[in-house]
Motif scaffolding. Structure first.
Motif, PDB file in Angstrom:
ATOM      1  N   ASP A  47       0.830  -1.204   0.000  1.00  0.00           N
ATOM      2  CA  ASP A  47       0.000   0.000   0.000  1.00  0.00           C
ATOM      3  C   ASP A  47       0.870   1.262   0.000  1.00  0.00           C
ATOM      4  N   LYS A  48       1.969   1.233   0.732  1.00  0.00           N
ATOM      5  CA  LYS A  48       2.881   2.385   0.713  1.00  0.00           C
ATOM      6  C   LYS A  48       3.456   2.584  -0.689  1.00  0.00           C
ATOM      7  N   MET A  49       3.870   1.499  -1.325  1.00  0.00           N
ATOM      8  CA  MET A  49       4.393   1.602  -2.686  1.00  0.00           C
ATOM      9  C   MET A  49       3.364   2.249  -3.616  1.00  0.00           C
ATOM     10  N   LEU A 324       6.279   9.432   6.743  1.00  0.00           N
ATOM     11  CA  LEU A 324       6.459   9.026   8.134  1.00  0.00           C
ATOM     12  C   LEU A 324       5.594   7.819   8.494  1.00  0.00           C
ATOM     13  N   PRO A 325       6.043   7.023   9.471  1.00  0.00           N
ATOM     14  CA  PRO A 325       5.170   5.987  10.034  1.00  0.00           C
ATOM     15  C   PRO A 325       4.174   6.617  10.998  1.00  0.00           C
ATOM     16  N   ASP A 352       3.230  12.806   4.793  1.00  0.00           N
ATOM     17  CA  ASP A 352       2.388  11.670   4.439  1.00  0.00           C
ATOM     18  C   ASP A 352       2.642  10.561   5.447  1.00  0.00           C
ATOM     19  N   LEU A 353       1.556  10.102   6.090  1.00  0.00           N
ATOM     20  CA  LEU A 353       1.650   9.090   7.150  1.00  0.00           C
ATOM     21  C   LEU A 353       1.221   7.726   6.630  1.00  0.00           C
ATOM     22  N   PHE A 354       1.925   6.675   7.114  1.00  0.00           N
ATOM     23  CA  PHE A 354       1.602   5.316   6.686  1.00  0.00           C
ATOM     24  C   PHE A 354       1.584   4.365   7.870  1.00  0.00           C
ATOM     25  N   ASN A 355       0.673   3.410   7.792  1.00  0.00           N
ATOM     26  CA  ASN A 355       0.610   2.331   8.772  1.00  0.00           C
ATOM     27  C   ASN A 355       1.557   1.227   8.323  1.00  0.00           C
ATOM     28  N   LEU A 356       2.686   1.126   8.988  1.00  0.00           N
ATOM     29  CA  LEU A 356       3.688   0.094   8.706  1.00  0.00           C
ATOM     30  C   LEU A 356       3.994  -0.676   9.980  1.00  0.00           C
TER      31      LEU A 356
END
Length: 445
Positions: A47-49, A324-325, A352-356
């Motif tokens: 999803d991040k990609m 950022l995470p 931009d925030l991501f759930n990792l």
């Protein structure tokens, strides 16, 4: 010459688990023995990609390693059928089994060091796979990594592939996690900065005492020579050993760079003022340093939130985003600083925030998951197109993950022969999807 920075992310493998193998990586040790979710981990990374591709960036996919690595276990004296090998390893040497099942290749920042053609004497992109000798579970990655990179960047007119450095502690090499590049425009010659933790042959120099320094000066210097870099366009900097002992196991845990911006902690480097001076002299007046004071963001907060293990990217519209995470938002001190950073307008104007979470619990954030490769338009056309993320590839990879990945894995599952079969079946199909050829040992039997 016009060039663009591409991100090639490591796809999380089917055996993603929490075995606590990485000494010096606090998250890895903290979450050891907990239940992992390989399917969720792979989808979070994918999803991040896709989100970065949607922002207009070039995004590629790097296939995971073959795990469990039965061949390595056989080299270590376990014998018989695959089932017997797994059972023997689980009973006699469980740490060897977990090491041979590690999905740590997901952190592609450790895959290799990459120098763009604008920086190299022969005007080709140079790749040196990291030897990763500091930890056994990662030291067994580099041969497959070499094959995968050669299958992605497979035109010798544009790409030069080196062997990993000799496997010795004096030449410990951890890849792009300890390498940064500065430039005005990606297609112009830049300044490459190599960050090392210790000297391999001079034990009288400053070094950490609690956790190992993984990158040596000698390894970084060897890559400078191999990549045919101009020494006048290189900066060698030593990581602050006190920070390594606080869990800053790679430079990308405490600093990140993009074009003419260095974003780092106040105590990131030994002799930090001298490092700044060298960079400013080589980069000129437009070079910008965003130094985060320790009394605003402590080292402990930086390590737990992975504020600096972020991606700093320039978008096609000129915006500079800090990827950022979500952990950064959950830490009030970090989030307050991030808001102040945006308001200050000092070179970063978007977050931009991501759930990792699955990767973060194992000790890797957004920057760990990607390998940066600067490509001219001609070089981009020479890249294996099957690995470049499109809507079609994204959909196909989601379906592939849903079909082949488990949603729960504990250490005891690693000895299950059915996991090996599931993993190898998945990877065999993946090499077809990404048109990599036979990059895995089990495909060459």
């Amino acid at each position: 010459m016009i060039a663009y920075e591409a991100n090639f992310d490591g796809l999380v493998g089917p055996t993603h688990n929490y075995s606590g193998l990485s000494t010096g990586n606090i998250a890895s040790l903290t979450y050891s023995q907990q239940v992992s979710n390989p399917k969720r981990a792979a989808l979070q990374g994918l999803d991040k990609m896709k989100a970065l591709a949607n922002l207009g960036l070039i995004q590629g996919v790097i296939a995971p390693q073959m795990r469990p690595d039965i061949q390595v276990l056989r080299r270590l004296g376990f014998y018989g059928s695959d089932r017997c090998v797994l059972q023997q390893a689980a009973q006699q040497a469980p740490k060897l089994l977990t090491s041979c099942c590690s999905a740590s290749s997901m952190w592609a920042a450790n895959a290799a060091t990459v120098s763009p053609s604008a920086d190299t004497d022969d005007r080709r992109i140079h790749f040196t796979p990291a030897n990763l000798v500091n930890h056994f579970h990662r030291s067994i990655e580099n041969q497959t990594t070499s094959r995968i990179l050669a299958a992605i960047f497979n035109d010798e007119n544009h790409f030069c592939h080196h062997q990993p450095l000799p496997a010795s502690e004096q030449l410990g090499d951890e890849g792009a996690a300890n390498h940064m590049r500065f430039c005005e425009h990606h297609g112009e010659q830049g300044v490459e900065m190599f960050v090392f933790g210790r000297y391999g042959f001079d034990h009288h120099q400053q070094a950490p005492t609690r956790y190992p320094a993984r990158q040596t000066y000698e390894a970084s210097a060897a890559i400078v020579r191999l990549h045919q870099l101009d020494p006048q366009q290189v900066v060698m900097a030593q990581q602050n050993p006190l920070l390594i002992d606080q869990g800053v196991f790679h430079n990308d845990v405490i600093a990140v760079a993009n074009q003419q911006v260095l974003f780092c902690h106040q105590y990131a480097f030994l002799n930090q003022a001298d490092v700044y001076l060298q960079l400013q002299q080589k980069m000129g007046m437009d070079f910008s340093i965003i130094e985060v004071p320790d009394n605003v963001v402590s080292v402990d907060d930086a390590v737990s939130s992975y504020l600096f293990n972020s991606q700093l990217v320039t978008l096609p519209n000129g915006d500079v985003s800090l990827i950022l995470p979500q952990e950064c938002q959950r830490n009030p001190r970090i989030w307050q600083y991030v808001q102040q950073l945006l308001q200050a307008r000092v070179g970063i104007n978007r977050i931009d925030l991501f759930n990792l979470s699955q990767s973060m619990c194992n000790g890797g954030g957004p920057a760990c998951l990607r390998l940066r490769v600067v490509l001219t338009e001609q070089e981009q056309r020479a890249v294996n197109p099957a690995v470049l993320l499109t809507d079609t590839l994204f959909k196909r990879l989601r379906e592939w993950i849903d079909l082949h990945y488990r949603d729960r894995l504990v250490e005891a599952d690693l000895a299950d022969p059915s996991l090996l079969l599931q993993s190898y079946t998945a990877l065999d199909e993946l090499t077809y999807i990404l048109k990599l050829g036979s990059v895995y040992d089990f495909q060459q039997v």
